[in-house]
Design an enzyme around this catalytic site. Structure first.
Site, PDB file in Angstrom:
ATOM      1  N   GLU A 177     -19.445  16.104 -22.619  1.00 13.27           N
ATOM      2  CA  GLU A 177     -19.610  14.645 -22.524  1.00 13.27           C
ATOM      3  C   GLU A 177     -18.281  13.914 -22.686  1.00 13.27           C
ATOM      4  O   GLU A 177     -17.844  13.650 -23.804  1.00 13.27           O
ATOM      5  CB  GLU A 177     -20.600  14.127 -23.579  1.00 13.27           C
ATOM      6  N   LYS A 219     -22.305  15.412 -19.038  1.00 18.32           N
ATOM      7  CA  LYS A 219     -22.896  14.132 -19.469  1.00 18.32           C
ATOM      8  C   LYS A 219     -21.832  13.040 -19.376  1.00 18.32           C
ATOM      9  O   LYS A 219     -21.051  12.836 -20.301  1.00 18.32           O
ATOM     10  CB  LYS A 219     -23.431  14.250 -20.898  1.00 18.32           C
TER      11      LYS A 219
HETATM   12  P1  13P Z   1     -26.564   6.306 -25.231  1.00 17.32           P
HETATM   13  O1  13P Z   1     -27.449   6.664 -24.078  1.00 17.32           O
HETATM   14  O2  13P Z   1     -27.188   5.378 -26.221  1.00 17.32           O
HETATM   15  O3  13P Z   1     -25.184   5.921 -24.791  1.00 17.32           O
HETATM   16  O4  13P Z   1     -26.397   7.640 -26.081  1.00 17.32           O
HETATM   17  C1  13P Z   1     -26.251   8.820 -25.428  1.00 17.32           C
HETATM   18  C2  13P Z   1     -25.419   9.713 -26.241  1.00 17.32           C
HETATM   19  O5  13P Z   1     -25.866  10.748 -26.670  1.00 17.32           O
HETATM   20  C3  13P Z   1     -24.023   9.329 -26.486  1.00 17.32           C
HETATM   21  O6  13P Z   1     -23.348  10.418 -27.026  1.00 17.32           O
END
Ligand code: 13P
Length: 340
Positions: A177, A219
């Site tokens: 991510e 992600k």
């Molecule tokens: P949000 O969808 O609230 O941005 O959170 C997703 C997430 O896991 C961020 O690390």
């Protein structure tokens, strides 16, 4: 789990247009969420809230995986069943947040680097024993004057790749991510550049460090206008630039792209995901939302056991809307509010 098992896990999480519930708010973040509804953030209240989400009937039709926080992975439902087993019994795959947060990067004011590599091998082994089959590590990239810097992109990409390699050694699917924040006042074109640069570095490092892309999920942020930008791009423009950026920088071997919501409203996050799927690409394009799956459900619940059923229906509705968006089959007319 062998390589084949990780490939299957990654594909299963996003099969049939399902996505991920990010319920891995750290103790500090969930306190902020509970403060907003006037609920005290005790361990028991956190357990009750997460139980409400995980046991919601029908969530499993739209949710293929749930990201848990360390505390939650160790908690149990009222009947004593560990949460990881509650989820697995519905064919929802349990995951775990393993980074220890983004900290100021020395020498680079305004930028952050995510920590948590020390001791990670041992923690991953323990988490696997507790039932986790995938993990998450979030890098934070900020847009501002002359940032993101190469140093920030490089340090975060390196850490993401080392984390991903350690996960795969343990048979755990890493969610990689790299989040380019949408909090600034930048244009969508600026977000495109920052996202392109970030993805380029991340996939280069994953390759250098021998990470198996078929056993990995990405992600990312959508390519989107900064919150403070006076000119907000349409869903169609977001979709066009997001897909263009990913076609240039994300290998087709990646078995799924699961977007974060990053501060978009619930319906915006659904509408944008739907538009992205109407353009489409070689990967399943789905969701891994925290706030955009939980905001309304949290408000409906507000700590009141009597509202649990309605809160569950609210959450399941949101999950269903996003699974439809992951198929490019959502329309605004489907957004009937759940009976309050
Ligand atoms: P949000 O969808 O609230 O941005 O959170 C997703 C997430 O896991 C961020 O690390």
């Amino acid at each position: 789990m062998g390589v084949q098992g990780m490939h299957e896990t990654a594909r299963a999480i996003v099969a049939d247009h399902k996505g991920i519930l990010a319920a891995d708010e750290s103790t500090g973040t969930i306190k902020k969420r509970f403060d907003s509804i006037g609920v005290e953030s005790t361990e028991e209240n956190r357990r009750l809230y997460r139980q409400l989400l995980f046991t919601a009937a029908g969530m499993e039709d739209s949710i293929g995986g749930v990201i848990l926080y360390d505390e939650t992975l160790r908690q149990r439902a009222d009947d004593g069943t560990p949460f990881a087993d509650v989820l697995a019994s519905k064919a929802v795959i349990p995951g775990i947040k393993v980074d220890t947060g983004a900290h100021d990067q020395s020498g680079f004011p305004g930028e952050k680097v995510t920590e948590g590599l020390d001791g990670l091998r041992g923690r991953l082994e323990e988490y696997r024993g507790l039932g986790a089959r995938f993990a998450k590590w979030r890098a934070v990239i900020t847009i501002g004057d002359a940032i993101p810097s190469t140093a920030c992109l490089s340090a975060n990409a390196h850490a993401l790749a080392r984390y991903a390699a350690l996960c795969q050694e343990t048979g755990i699917v890493p969610i990689v991510e790299p989040e380019v924040l949408m909090d600034a006042d930048n244009t969508i074109e600026r977000c495109y550049e920052a996202t392109a640069g970030t993805l380029h570095r991340v996939f280069h490092e994953l390759d250098v460090q021998g990470v198996d892309l078929r056993g990995t999920l990405l992600k990312p942020n959508m390519v989107i206008s900064g919150k403070g930008c006076p000119e907000q791009a349409s869903a169609e423009r977001i979709a066009e630039l997001t897909i263009r950026c990913f076609l240039d920088h994300v290998p087709a071997a990646v078995p799924g792209i699961v977007f974060l919501s990053g501060g978009q409203s619930e319906v915006e996050a659904t509408e944008n995901l739907n538009a992205i799927n109407q353009v489409g690409g070689p990967w399943p394009l789905s969701f891994s939302y925290g706030r955009a799956l939980q905001a309304s459900a949290l408000k409906v619940w507000a700590g009141d056991a009597g509202s649990a059923d309605t809160a569950q229906a609210t959450f399941v509705h949101r999950a269903r809307m996003n699974a439809l968006a992951a198929a490019g089959a959502w329309t605004a007319g489907m957004e009937q509010p759940v009976a309050a």
